[in-house]
Write an enzyme that holds these catalytic residues in place. Structure first.
Site, PDB file in Angstrom:
ATOM      1  N   LYS A 199      -9.450  -5.510  -4.469  1.00 51.80           N
ATOM      2  CA  LYS A 199      -9.228  -4.379  -3.568  1.00 51.80           C
ATOM      3  C   LYS A 199      -9.083  -3.116  -4.403  1.00 51.80           C
ATOM      4  O   LYS A 199      -8.194  -3.024  -5.248  1.00 51.80           O
ATOM      5  CB  LYS A 199      -7.964  -4.636  -2.748  1.00 51.80           C
ATOM      6  CG  LYS A 199      -7.633  -3.572  -1.723  1.00 51.80           C
ATOM      7  CD  LYS A 199      -6.392  -4.008  -0.946  1.00 51.80           C
ATOM      8  CE  LYS A 199      -6.000  -3.027   0.128  1.00 51.80           C
ATOM      9  NZ  LYS A 199      -4.761  -3.449   0.821  1.00 51.80           N
ATOM     10  N   LYS A 252     -13.129  -5.204  -1.209  1.00 54.68           N
ATOM     11  CA  LYS A 252     -12.801  -4.125  -0.284  1.00 54.68           C
ATOM     12  C   LYS A 252     -12.651  -2.835  -1.051  1.00 54.68           C
ATOM     13  O   LYS A 252     -11.925  -2.841  -2.056  1.00 54.68           O
ATOM     14  CB  LYS A 252     -11.482  -4.476   0.425  1.00 54.68           C
ATOM     15  CG  LYS A 252     -11.002  -3.434   1.417  1.00 54.68           C
ATOM     16  CD  LYS A 252      -9.630  -3.793   1.974  1.00 54.68           C
ATOM     17  CE  LYS A 252      -9.192  -2.696   2.933  1.00 54.68           C
ATOM     18  NZ  LYS A 252      -7.861  -2.878   3.451  1.00 54.68           N
TER      19      LYS A 252
HETATM   20 ZN   LIG Z   1      -0.218  -3.098   2.235  1.00 48.73          ZN
END
Ligand SMILES: [Zn+2]
Length: 328
Positions: A199, A252
């Site tokens: 992420k 992501k």
């Molecule tokens: Zn969070």
């Protein structure tokens, strides 16, 4: 040396041949619909920064899930906006918390729907960080090890409510291993972990903060999320989560990070890609201005994410796209 005219690439691109040779096509089974459930509202409320998206009340979430199911969407990812926040994010693991209630309602109404829950604390803490904060060598920040126990509790409460897959998104070191141990000890060895394993610290999350009410009171998340420039670190993060027992990895955001997605797919586990709020809103707003063709752009964006290696795509366009796939 050219092999033209023996080799003519256009031969295979004639209108009747071309569809037969398509390498990647979208299917409804690729799509996961993220949903926001707000404990404080009684009717759907539009999200200004994400035109076409809503926060839903707990009472309405089963109908929304049923509508998606009817369109052929088989999985949803639930985010909660609780009525109460505190420093420790206690409402995140309450048995009657907003997500726990929503999971039970969706599973009761649409038992076949694969319910995935976001496991994090940032929507539930008053400071907006993803766990327990405290002093570090560089000032106040998210504390790693004390936050793991909180993630275990949240994941467990979601599993108890009936979640099929828990999805830790906090980028804490050791979160997958810790949650796997907690789930197994409680008899939830069939519940999958979809880790937000890679992420990035991205500017594209902006609209989500309005959607989920998860802005922060100090600092930012750059000490736990990955800098956009780092690909070796990005790969290692997913590799480590695979080693800790993740069932599904994730990259992501999606569209800006297709090289990373392709690399993470080589690990061998299924990979999800999250087309985030900023990606959604950029496409939506350009289309609303008449600057791009909406449907073609959405389909292209998702097809390219799949081509890069995603087995699952979490996208706010899921419901709409399912309708289009029926027409095709
Ligand atoms: Zn969070």
């Amino acid at each position: 040396m050219s092999i033209f005219p023996k080799r003519r690439m256009r031969r295979a691109r004639s209108r009747n041949i071309q569809p037969l040779l398509r390498e990647v096509s979208l299917s409804k089974n690729d799509l996961v619909a993220p949903l926001f459930i707000d404990e404080l509202i009684s009717a759907p409320r539009p999200i200004d920064a994400m035109p076409g998206q809503f926060r839903y009340p707990v009472s309405g979430i089963a109908d929304v899930a049923a509508g998606l199911w009817k369109k052929g969407i088989r999985a949803c990812l639930l985010f909660g906006i609780p009525k109460e926040k505190d420093a420790e994010g206690r409402s995140a693991y309450h048995p009657e918390g907003v997500v726990q209630q929503a999971v039970r309602r969706v599973k009761a109404e649409v038992p076949g729907m694969v319910v995935i829950t976001d496991v994090c604390a940032c929507e539930y803490t008053d400071h907006g960080h993803c766990g327990i904060v405290g002093e570090t060598r560089c000032g106040p920040d998210l504390l790693n090890d004390p936050s793991l126990e909180l993630m275990d509790k949240i994941a467990l409460s979601h599993a108890e409510a009936g979640a099929d897959i828990v999805a830790p998104s906090c980028m804490l070191d050791g979160m997958v291993g810790s949650i796997r141990t907690a789930l197994d000890a409680a008899g939830f060895d069939e519940v999958l972990i979809m880790s937000y394993s890679t992420k990035f610290s991205s500017a594209l999350y902006g609209p989500f903060r309005e959607a989920a009410d998860s802005g922060f009171s100090f600092g930012d998340r750059s000490t736990y999320q990955i800098h956009p420039g780092n690909s070796r670190e990005a790969f290692l993060e997913s590799q480590m989560d695979a080693d800790e027992g993740a069932d599904i990895l994730m990259v992501k955001p999606a569209g800006f990070y297709l090289d990373i997605l392709a690399e993470v797919a080589t690990i061998g586990l299924p990979v999800a890609a999250y087309q985030v709020s900023g990606e959604y809103s950029m496409i939506r707003s350009a289309a609303q201005n008449g600057w791009i063709r909406e449907r073609e752009t959405i389909i292209e964006s998702l097809t390219c994410i799949k081509r890069a290696g995603a087995d699952l795509i979490i996208t706010y366009f899921a419901g709409e796209v399912a309708g289009w796939l029926d027409e095709a």
